[in-house]
Design an enzyme around this catalytic site. Structure first.
Site: not given
Ligand code: AMP
Length: 398
Positions: A37, A198, A356, A379
């Site tokens: 940064r 999610k 992130g 964000g």
């Molecule tokens: P996000 O912060 O929503 O972008 O989620 C990122 C996280 O999703 C990472 O830490 C990944 O390990 C997790 N992730 C990706 N694919 C899967 C999966 N099939 N099952 C569980 N966690 C997952």
């Protein structure tokens, strides 16, 4: 959207530029662990110095909630910034009032000062006009170079732009140009990749994208929710079963809007999430046991995704396609990153990624440098992908 840049600012010799930067760097025991940064702000600072302006840098650090918290001072950044700049940096123990005035008025043309954490004052996060006026007092122009703070309407990110002639800094300009090339005014066809854990955290994003993109690949844990919603066996995988209706709504919306959805057609499954764990590849729809977890997309899914990238001119990417932190479940994410980077390098694809975990995933694949643009703004990047107006950017709109 149109905004003024430093090229529009006219002669700046002897003028004071109040420059909002994002210096919210990771620190451990008073030492910076990643100075990205600081580096990102250098082109703007240098450009202003070359023009003979005095540069007063404003930034927040951590969440002091409107109080002076010594452990959240920006003082430890002075030395590393000065080393990177190759020039002295003065520190003002307050961002307003006599302390700021004394340091700024003492600067020579081209001199640089770092003002103390703007969030030590409650007026910052409240976007209090009186506080913004106090900040504006010593500046001739305002420069916003902190895209990553632009989703917040704070005094130093929004209020100040209403009080002084306001310009986008070099890093802000690069970011806005890249975002415009990816989603605002892209070369079509446009493909999106949305992965991650999610559906619930990326609902607005998915809804906005299906209305704008030609193709959308969904991967990671959130793809499990979509598979489940179609009656596909996901065993004991991470999924939000209560979001099945929402997933079906998004699929229906995609159909109406003519956005082709790419969901995994084969899956890498294991009973354990640990490095080197035994795994097998199954077709989506095969029966799974209760302790089977889908942890990555399989080779056929990757082949479909890379072919879809070949048929696209623009890519916008947020979120990993599997549990990329735990090899071998990084395979799909790494393969997709390599393919996107190759196409981008060959000038065949405008590839923009951000958010992130996406940055960590691309760094893990060692492909971040080859993408057209990688945004480190978390964000703000997500809100922009959700189609929400960003107050710090809107305030620069002319
Ligand atoms: P996000 O912060 O929503 O972008 O989620 C990122 C996280 O999703 C990472 O830490 C990944 O390990 C997790 N992730 C990706 N694919 C899967 C999966 N099939 N099952 C569980 N966690 C997952």
């Amino acid at each position: 959207m149109t905004f003024r840049t430093l090229d529009d600012a006219g002669p700046l010799a002897g003028k004071t530029a109040l420059v909002r930067v994002d210096f919210n760097v990771p620190m451990e025991d008073g030492r910076i662990t990643d100075d990205t940064r600081l580096r990102v702000a250098l082109p703007t600072i240098q450009k202003l110095r070359d023009a003979g302006a005095k540069v007063a840098l404003m930034a927040h650090f951590d969440r002091p909630k409107g109080q002076r918290v010594p452990s959240m001072s920006l003082q430890p950044l002075v030395r590393p910034l000065s080393d990177l700049l190759g020039a002295p940096v003065r520190f003002a123990e307050d961002c307003i009032g006599d302390a700021a005035k004394a340091v700024i008025s003492d600067l020579d043309a081209g001199g640089v000062a770092l003002l103390e954490n703007v969030r030590f004052h409650p007026g910052e996060e409240k976007n209090d006009p009186a506080f913004a006026r106090q900040l504006a007092e010593f500046g001739d122009i305002y420069v916003n170079d902190a895209f990553s703070a632009a989703h917040r309407a704070h005094a130093s990110t929004e209020g100040l732009a209403r009080l002084l002639p306001a310009y986008a800094g070099e890093s802000m300009r690069r970011e806005l140009d890249a975002l415009d090339a990816a989603l605002g005014n892209p070369q079509k066809p446009v493909i999106g990749i949305v992965g991650g854990a999610k559906v619930s955290t990326k609902l607005d994003l998915l809804k906005n994208l299906v209305g704008k993109l030609d193709r959308l690949a969904i991967g990671g844990g959130m793809a499990n929710t979509f598979l489940f919603a179609q009656g596909i066996d996901i065993g004991g995988s991470l999924a939000e079963k209560d979001m099945a209706d929402t997933a079906r709504e998004i699929m229906a919306e995609a159909k109406v809007k003519g956005c082709e959805l790419l969901l995994p057609v084969d899956l890498v499954v294991s009973t354990e999430v640990k490095p080197g764990a035994a795994s097998r590849t199954v077709k989506a729809g095969d029966a799974l046991s209760a302790d089977d977890k889908i942890l990555d997309a399989g080779p056929e899914t990757i082949a479909r995704l890379t072919a879809a990238m070949d048929a696209s001119k623009t890519l916008i990417w947020n979120g990993p396609l599997g549990v990329f932190e735990v090899p071998p479940f990084d395979a799909a994410t790494v393969a997709a990153a390599k393919h996107a980077a190759e196409l981008a390098k060959a000038g065949k694809l405008v590839a923009v990624a951000g958010g992130g975990d996406t940055v960590s995933a691309l760094n893990h694949a060692r492909k971040a440098d080859d993408m057209t643009f990688v945004s480190t703004a978390g964000g703000a990047f997500l809100e922009w992908m959700e189609g929400k107006p960003l107050p710090g950017v809107e305030a620069l709109n002319v």
